[in-house]
Design a protein around this motif. Sequence first.
Motif, PDB file in Angstrom:
ATOM      1  N   SER A 133       0.843  -1.197   0.000  1.00 18.63           N
ATOM      2  CA  SER A 133       0.000   0.000   0.000  1.00 18.63           C
ATOM      3  C   SER A 133       0.877   1.245   0.000  1.00 18.63           C
ATOM      4  O   SER A 133       2.073   1.183   0.328  1.00 18.63           O
ATOM      5  CB  SER A 133      -0.912   0.009   1.224  1.00 18.63           C
ATOM      6  N   ALA A 134       0.277   2.374  -0.335  1.00 17.28           N
ATOM      7  CA  ALA A 134       1.007   3.636  -0.293  1.00 17.28           C
ATOM      8  C   ALA A 134       1.491   3.926   1.121  1.00 17.28           C
ATOM      9  O   ALA A 134       2.571   4.492   1.320  1.00 17.28           O
ATOM     10  CB  ALA A 134       0.117   4.770  -0.806  1.00 17.28           C
ATOM     11  N   TRP A 135       0.686   3.531   2.124  1.00 22.51           N
ATOM     12  CA  TRP A 135       1.069   3.746   3.525  1.00 22.51           C
ATOM     13  C   TRP A 135       2.277   2.884   3.893  1.00 22.51           C
ATOM     14  O   TRP A 135       3.230   3.373   4.517  1.00 22.51           O
ATOM     15  CB  TRP A 135      -0.117   3.441   4.431  1.00 22.51           C
ATOM     16  N   PHE A 193      -1.278  -1.369  -8.983  1.00 21.50           N
ATOM     17  CA  PHE A 193      -2.221  -2.443  -9.339  1.00 21.50           C
ATOM     18  C   PHE A 193      -3.654  -1.921  -9.361  1.00 21.50           C
ATOM     19  O   PHE A 193      -4.362  -2.032 -10.361  1.00 21.50           O
ATOM     20  CB  PHE A 193      -2.053  -3.592  -8.349  1.00 21.50           C
ATOM     21  N   VAL A 194      -4.109  -1.345  -8.245  1.00 23.30           N
ATOM     22  CA  VAL A 194      -5.445  -0.753  -8.146  1.00 23.30           C
ATOM     23  C   VAL A 194      -5.350   0.504  -7.284  1.00 23.30           C
ATOM     24  O   VAL A 194      -4.368   0.699  -6.565  1.00 23.30           O
ATOM     25  CB  VAL A 194      -6.478  -1.733  -7.523  1.00 23.30           C
ATOM     26  N   TYR A 195      -6.393   1.328  -7.336  1.00 23.75           N
ATOM     27  CA  TYR A 195      -6.334   2.565  -6.553  1.00 23.75           C
ATOM     28  C   TYR A 195      -7.727   3.083  -6.235  1.00 23.75           C
ATOM     29  O   TYR A 195      -8.733   2.613  -6.778  1.00 23.75           O
ATOM     30  CB  TYR A 195      -5.549   3.639  -7.311  1.00 23.75           C
ATOM     31  N   SER A 196      -7.774   4.070  -5.353  1.00 21.21           N
ATOM     32  CA  SER A 196      -9.003   4.812  -5.081  1.00 21.21           C
ATOM     33  C   SER A 196      -8.671   6.129  -4.395  1.00 21.21           C
ATOM     34  O   SER A 196      -7.816   6.158  -3.507  1.00 21.21           O
ATOM     35  CB  SER A 196      -9.958   4.020  -4.186  1.00 21.21           C
ATOM     36  N   LEU A 241      -4.994  10.007  -2.200  1.00 17.24           N
ATOM     37  CA  LEU A 241      -4.979   8.917  -3.171  1.00 17.24           C
ATOM     38  C   LEU A 241      -4.396   7.664  -2.519  1.00 17.24           C
ATOM     39  O   LEU A 241      -3.272   7.677  -2.024  1.00 17.24           O
ATOM     40  CB  LEU A 241      -4.133   9.315  -4.379  1.00 17.24           C
ATOM     41  N   LEU A 242      -5.167   6.585  -2.509  1.00 15.62           N
ATOM     42  CA  LEU A 242      -4.754   5.320  -1.903  1.00 15.62           C
ATOM     43  C   LEU A 242      -4.475   4.312  -3.016  1.00 15.62           C
ATOM     44  O   LEU A 242      -5.385   3.923  -3.742  1.00 15.62           O
ATOM     45  CB  LEU A 242      -5.836   4.799  -0.965  1.00 15.62           C
ATOM     46  N   VAL A 243      -3.221   3.925  -3.140  1.00 19.57           N
ATOM     47  CA  VAL A 243      -2.793   3.037  -4.222  1.00 19.57           C
ATOM     48  C   VAL A 243      -2.257   1.743  -3.624  1.00 19.57           C
ATOM     49  O   VAL A 243      -1.539   1.762  -2.628  1.00 19.57           O
ATOM     50  CB  VAL A 243      -1.699   3.686  -5.085  1.00 19.57           C
ATOM     51  N   ILE A 294      -0.777  12.503  -2.063  1.00 16.89           N
ATOM     52  CA  ILE A 294      -0.316  11.302  -1.371  1.00 16.89           C
ATOM     53  C   ILE A 294       0.284  11.714  -0.032  1.00 16.89           C
ATOM     54  O   ILE A 294       0.508  12.900   0.234  1.00 16.89           O
ATOM     55  CB  ILE A 294       0.705  10.515  -2.215  1.00 16.89           C
ATOM     56  N   TYR A 295       0.549  10.716   0.818  1.00 15.24           N
ATOM     57  CA  TYR A 295       1.020  10.993   2.177  1.00 15.24           C
ATOM     58  C   TYR A 295       2.263  11.879   2.190  1.00 15.24           C
ATOM     59  O   TYR A 295       2.382  12.803   3.002  1.00 15.24           O
ATOM     60  CB  TYR A 295       1.345   9.692   2.914  1.00 15.24           C
TER      61      TYR A 295
END
Length: 469
Positions: free
Chosen positions: A156-158, A202-205, A355-357, A428-429
């Motif tokens: 995850s982005a986190w 891969f996917v995001y939201s 944005l969470l990727v 993003i973070y």
Amino acid sequence: MHRPNRVEFNARTQQLIAYLRGEIKAGTLRVGEYLPSEVELGKRFGLSKESVRRALDVLVEDGLIVKIRRVGNRVTKSEIDRNGDEDGTVASHFPNSDEYTELRLAHYPSVSDEGRLQQAIASFEQSNPDIRVKLIPTSFPLEFAEHGIADVVTLSAWDALKLKEMDASETLLTGMPDQPFAHPRLTAPFQSREGKLVASPFVYSPVVLCYNRDHFEECQIEEPHEAWTWYTLLKHAKLLHKQLQVRGFVAHIQSVNRWPVFLLQNGFRFKAEAPQQAAEDPALWESLRISRDLVYQQGAPILWTESDSDVERWFREGRASMILTTFYGMNSLMNTDLNYGVAPLPSLRTQDTLLLVTGLAIHERSPRQQAARRLVQHLCGLNVQTDIRQNTLTLPVHPEALQMSTGLAGNRPYGEGAVSQQWDRARIYSDLNMSAAVLLAIREELKAYWSRVEDEAEASERLEMLLGL
């Protein structure tokens, strides 16, 4: 109901030990593989968690398994190795087979449904008969990489932000080839300081506002739109509660995927050269004030949530009119008859969103690099990405799949196309100039403020002390 006595418990414990030894000796549980979970073993043998752990301690003492924190119990030697090997060597953590190559993919459990993972792996194995993929659902896939257990992990982005703090040059993960079709904002969370791409998106939201359209129509309120501010939302949330006796707005505010939105929208940026100044920054406190007002000033009883899934459940049951959520979370609404819509977030100074990727990364020391790259290429390819688009609300990173508007299954939200590609608002973070450790520490200190145990002056003093350390 019969309650087992001590003798029966001891007998069951010995049965468990004997069973696991037999599985290891027979090769059913191979070196590098993991035992069933302690909960599963307890149910199978009628033992408590403590009794299972005592049984496993015997196998640890015998050198057959090793316990890895937050991961599980891994087989380190076979019974044959223990009794007969002269050199006593321990096999690699990675499995091996003469018949096929086995890849291990450690992934967040939610990705199974949100990313149609089982279906994607089935199609991969069909087109690559020389490769088998073992899926390992876990809340900590990065730790499986750290221990050399998985070839491929979801990232995850986190977790990518945390990885930069643990491993500045990010040597744990191999460099990935550029994805020319992926938007630069999707690859940004996975870029190392040296410019290395450590994961393929891969996917995001984005974080979005989801609302019940029937509630708005019943109260004759115009549906959310781009001109809304958080104060507009608060005004309508009060009206919805008054007329329908529901929660006008619900959010799991304290989530690291939620409260940073308010900081981003208000222009707050952490200054590492003067960390204590953050505690007195007006942009910080205006952001936190509105997030607290959204909890307390709706005229409804306070609702504290344990996770984002609590929020989505309240909305699904019709007990909340608006929620702060993601396309990931809205997957739980696909099989309902709910008449719902999605809109951009209300604004403060800006209309930014978080944005969470989720990306796919390969372990640097995996001996199966080529097979792992084939798997990642398949998962990010148009066929799998199209399947995700057609059968979930999760947003695929491939633009051709994302733009599809036909053949889409399930109950989908009104307005989904308008908010899925607002790249100019996506943050993003790392845009906060703040480490994951600092973000988490600030959140812990702010719990008293959000609970109205402390006022801004008291909370500011505590933050100043925290950031001055």
